[in-house]
Design an enzyme around this catalytic site. Structure first.
Site, short mmCIF file in Angstrom:
data_model
loop_
_atom_site.label_atom_id
_atom_site.label_comp_id
_atom_site.label_asym_id
_atom_site.label_seq_id
_atom_site.Cartn_x
_atom_site.Cartn_y
_atom_site.Cartn_z
N ASP A 253 0.83 -1.20 0.00
CA ASP A 253 0.00 0.00 0.00
C ASP A 253 0.87 1.25 0.00
O ASP A 253 2.05 1.21 0.36
CB ASP A 253 -0.91 0.00 1.23
CG ASP A 253 -1.97 -1.09 1.13
OD1 ASP A 253 -2.41 -1.36 -0.01
OD2 ASP A 253 -2.34 -1.67 2.16
N TYR A 321 6.62 -8.88 7.05
CA TYR A 321 6.15 -7.53 7.35
C TYR A 321 6.44 -7.18 8.80
O TYR A 321 6.43 -8.06 9.67
CB TYR A 321 4.62 -7.43 7.16
CG TYR A 321 4.16 -7.53 5.74
CD1 TYR A 321 3.87 -6.39 5.00
CD2 TYR A 321 4.00 -8.78 5.13
CE1 TYR A 321 3.43 -6.49 3.69
CE2 TYR A 321 3.57 -8.89 3.82
CZ TYR A 321 3.29 -7.74 3.11
OH TYR A 321 2.85 -7.84 1.82
N TYR A 393 -3.52 -10.08 2.36
CA TYR A 393 -3.75 -8.69 2.78
C TYR A 393 -3.44 -8.61 4.26
O TYR A 393 -4.23 -9.09 5.10
CB TYR A 393 -5.19 -8.28 2.50
CG TYR A 393 -5.51 -8.17 1.02
CD1 TYR A 393 -5.10 -7.04 0.30
CD2 TYR A 393 -6.22 -9.16 0.36
CE1 TYR A 393 -5.40 -6.93 -1.05
CE2 TYR A 393 -6.52 -9.05 -0.99
CZ TYR A 393 -6.11 -7.93 -1.69
OH TYR A 393 -6.40 -7.81 -3.02
#
Ligand SMILES: [Zn+2]
Length: 430
Positions: A253, A321, A393
């Site tokens: 994003d 992440y 996601y």
């Protein structure tokens, strides 16, 4: 019917130039071009006829006359000598009226002229011909039942290609040539199709607020800076291209940083005028201008086939992440430990997130979380290090997306989760 009979029948019915005659028999002798083949065939008829005359078996000169009228020099000279009074008219070729050599000549000139404006190593030729030419050629083939020939367009393509190759010292290449020259013989015009150049690299996004690609909505120069735009500003002046297209191995994003060894991408330069660029310092040029926001690794050449591969690999590669998030209540160390255990090697069922529903179809994706480690970093604030399959996601894994992602951190803790900061720490093999 034998070859000699067919040849005589053709020559007595219609005048054909050497090239148009040779084309009808082209597969019988692979060597020589069609023009030479046609001349050899005419010489062959001439020899047989001459033999017949000299043996006194024949008086008629009609075959010599037909050959002479189609431009056969030996026959013209023979008739001038043996029958000076014979009325001979030179007749235009039934198929091409002598146009073919003209077309080849003009095409070569136009293409050579057009080629000076673009740099290329490989080329190919396309051709638009007046319909009547191909129709007449087909008509002759079918009327005399000639199945050993080749198509007119095939011959012209080859002839033009061979001459261009010689004139420009470039290689013809059928699949994905650097440039395709299409000669339109009806309007004597050439159009040039330049194939894209593909370069591979990877980027590290050091700050948030940068999009991967330019906004393609109403306002094409959106205020959000993008990696695509930065690449455009660096690469277009060098390659003289029309525009560029960014192909990423997945995306993060806008607000998410991309760290570690970076995310692979391929940049496509559309309609480049320059191809032979030294790539070794190109990334330095980019990094000098944009390195405080985005860094790229050295560029290397790629092909159009690498684009779908890149996308496929992106799905398969694990990603790690780092997410900082806040919860609606305090979470104990035991709960954090349980959360880690619960999410390790866990299959996540994810319905298309609400925030992307407008762009993507609503379906359930199954993705893996391989490991998830949690740390309390102050107040209701926590840090997560999550390794998962590409295409998961991650924001939704944290906040649960109103129950559309199961299981989720918010769901397992039964509290609200708000994401404060997020970055991609690394992509496996990236
Ligand atoms: Zn002809």
């Amino acid at each position: 019917m034998d070859l000699l009979k067919i040849l005589k029948k053709i020559m007595l019915s219609i005048p054909l130039c050497d090239r148009c005659l040779g084309r009808q028999f082209s597969s019988l002798i692979p060597s020589y071009n069609n023009e030479t083949k046609g001349r050899i065939l005419k010489d062959f008829i001439f020899m047989i006829e001459k033999m017949e005359i000299e043996r006194g078996r024949r008086k008629s000169l009609k075959v010599f006359k037909a050959l002479a009228e189609s431009g056969h020099l030996l026959s013209i000279n023979f008739l001038k000598k043996n029958n000076p009074k014979l009325n001979m008219a030179s007749k235009p070729c039934y198929i091409c009226s002598g146009e073919i050599n003209n077309i080849i000549e003009k095409a070569v000139n136009k293409i050579v002229e057009a080629s000076s404006e673009v740099e290329f190593n490989t080329f190919y030729i396309g051709l638009t011909l007046p319909v009547y030419l191909e129709e007449k050629d087909e008509e002759v083939k079918s009327f005399f039942k000639l199945w050993f020939g080749e198509a007119l367009k095939n011959e012209l393509n080859r002839e033009i290609k061979t001459r261009i190759k010689k004139a420009l010292e470039k290689k013809p290449k059928m699949r994905r040539p650097d440039v395709l020259f299409i000669y339109d013989a009806i309007n004597d015009k050439v159009s040039v199709q330049i194939n894209s150049i593909f370069l591979r690299s990877s980027y590290r996004k050091l700050v948030g607020g940068i999009a991967q690609t330019k906004w393609r909505g109403m306002d094409s120069d959106s205020v959000t800076p993008s990696i695509e735009k930065m690449l455009e500003e660096t690469l277009l002046p060098v390659f003289g291209g029309k525009k560029i297209k960014f192909h990423g191995a997945g995306r993060e994003d806008v607000d998410v940083k991309m760290l570690g060894s970076g995310r692979p991408f391929i940049v496509e330069i559309i309609e480049p005028k320059v191809r032979n660029v030294d790539l070794s310092n190109l990334h330095l040029e980019f990094n000098k201008r944009f390195g405080n926001m985005v860094e790229v690794s050295p560029f290397s050449r790629a092909s159009y086939l690498d684009v779908p591969r890149l996308k496929m690999e992106a799905e398969r590669k694990k990603k790690t992440y780092r997410v900082v998030f806040e919860t609606g209540r305090k979470v104990s160390e035991d709960e954090l430990k349980n959360l880690s255990d619960r999410l390790a090697m866990c299959l996540i069922r994810q319905r298309t997130p609400l925030r992307v529903l407008k762009r993507r179809g609503d379906r359930v994706r199954k993705k893996m979380v391989y490991s998830a480690l949690f740390k309390h970093i102050g107040d209701n604030r926590y840090e997560a290090i999550i390794t998962c399959s590409g295409g998961l996601y991650v924001k939704e894994l944290l906040h649960g997306d109103e129950g559309r992602t199961v299981p989720s951190v918010a769901g397992l803790l039964d509290t609200k989760v708000k994401i404060v900061e997020m970055e991609v720490m690394g992509i496996e093999g990236g």
